[in-house]
Scaffold this active site. Sequence first.
Site, short mmCIF file in Angstrom:
data_model
loop_
_atom_site.label_atom_id
_atom_site.label_comp_id
_atom_site.label_asym_id
_atom_site.label_seq_id
_atom_site.Cartn_x
_atom_site.Cartn_y
_atom_site.Cartn_z
N THR A 14 0.82 -1.21 0.00
CA THR A 14 0.00 0.00 0.00
C THR A 14 0.85 1.26 0.00
OG1 THR A 14 -0.18 0.04 2.41
CG2 THR A 14 -1.87 -1.19 1.22
N ASP A 15 0.18 2.38 -0.27
CA ASP A 15 0.85 3.68 -0.24
C ASP A 15 0.47 4.41 1.06
OD1 ASP A 15 -1.74 4.67 -0.60
OD2 ASP A 15 -1.41 5.22 -2.69
N ALA A 16 0.81 5.66 1.13
CA ALA A 16 0.56 6.45 2.35
C ALA A 16 -0.92 6.62 2.66
CB ALA A 16 1.22 7.82 2.22
#
Length: 140
Positions: A14-16
Site C-alpha cells: 500500500t501507499d501512504a
Amino acid sequence: MKHIFEQKVYYSDTDAYGVVWHGSYLRWLEMGRVCLCEMMGHNLLELKNKDIVLPVVNLNVKYKMSAKLEDVLSVETEIVEFNGFTVNFKQIIKEKETGKVCIDADVSVVAINNNGKLYRRMPEVLAKSFDEVLKCPELV
C-alpha cells in the site's frame, strides 16, 4: 486455460493513503503470467537456459477501483491471442469478496534470446503450447 490465484494485500503493498500502490498490481500480474506458463509446462529458468526470455512489450492497465490493506484479491490470467510472434494475455484483478474489478489489463510479450535479440517467430516449444491453449483451452 485460465490461472487464478488469491493474494492478500499487505502493508508493504500500500501507499501512504492505505490503498494498493499501482506498482503492486504489476507484480501480481507478473506472478499470474509466470504461474500460467508453469501450468503449461514452461519454467522460466529452463526457458532462459534454452536462450529464450519473454519480456513485456505492451502493457495496458485500466485502474477501476483501489484495493485496500488486508483485502483478498483474485488474480485471473489467460491467453487471448497468439499470432506466431506475440502472445497476448488478459488479466483481471478482483476483490474476492465482492467480485468488483480493481484492474483490467492487457499484456503482450515476445521472445528474445539472452543477448536481447528478438526472435522473428516465437520459438517452437512455446508456439506449439500457445496454439494448443487457444484451440482447446479446457484440455491443457
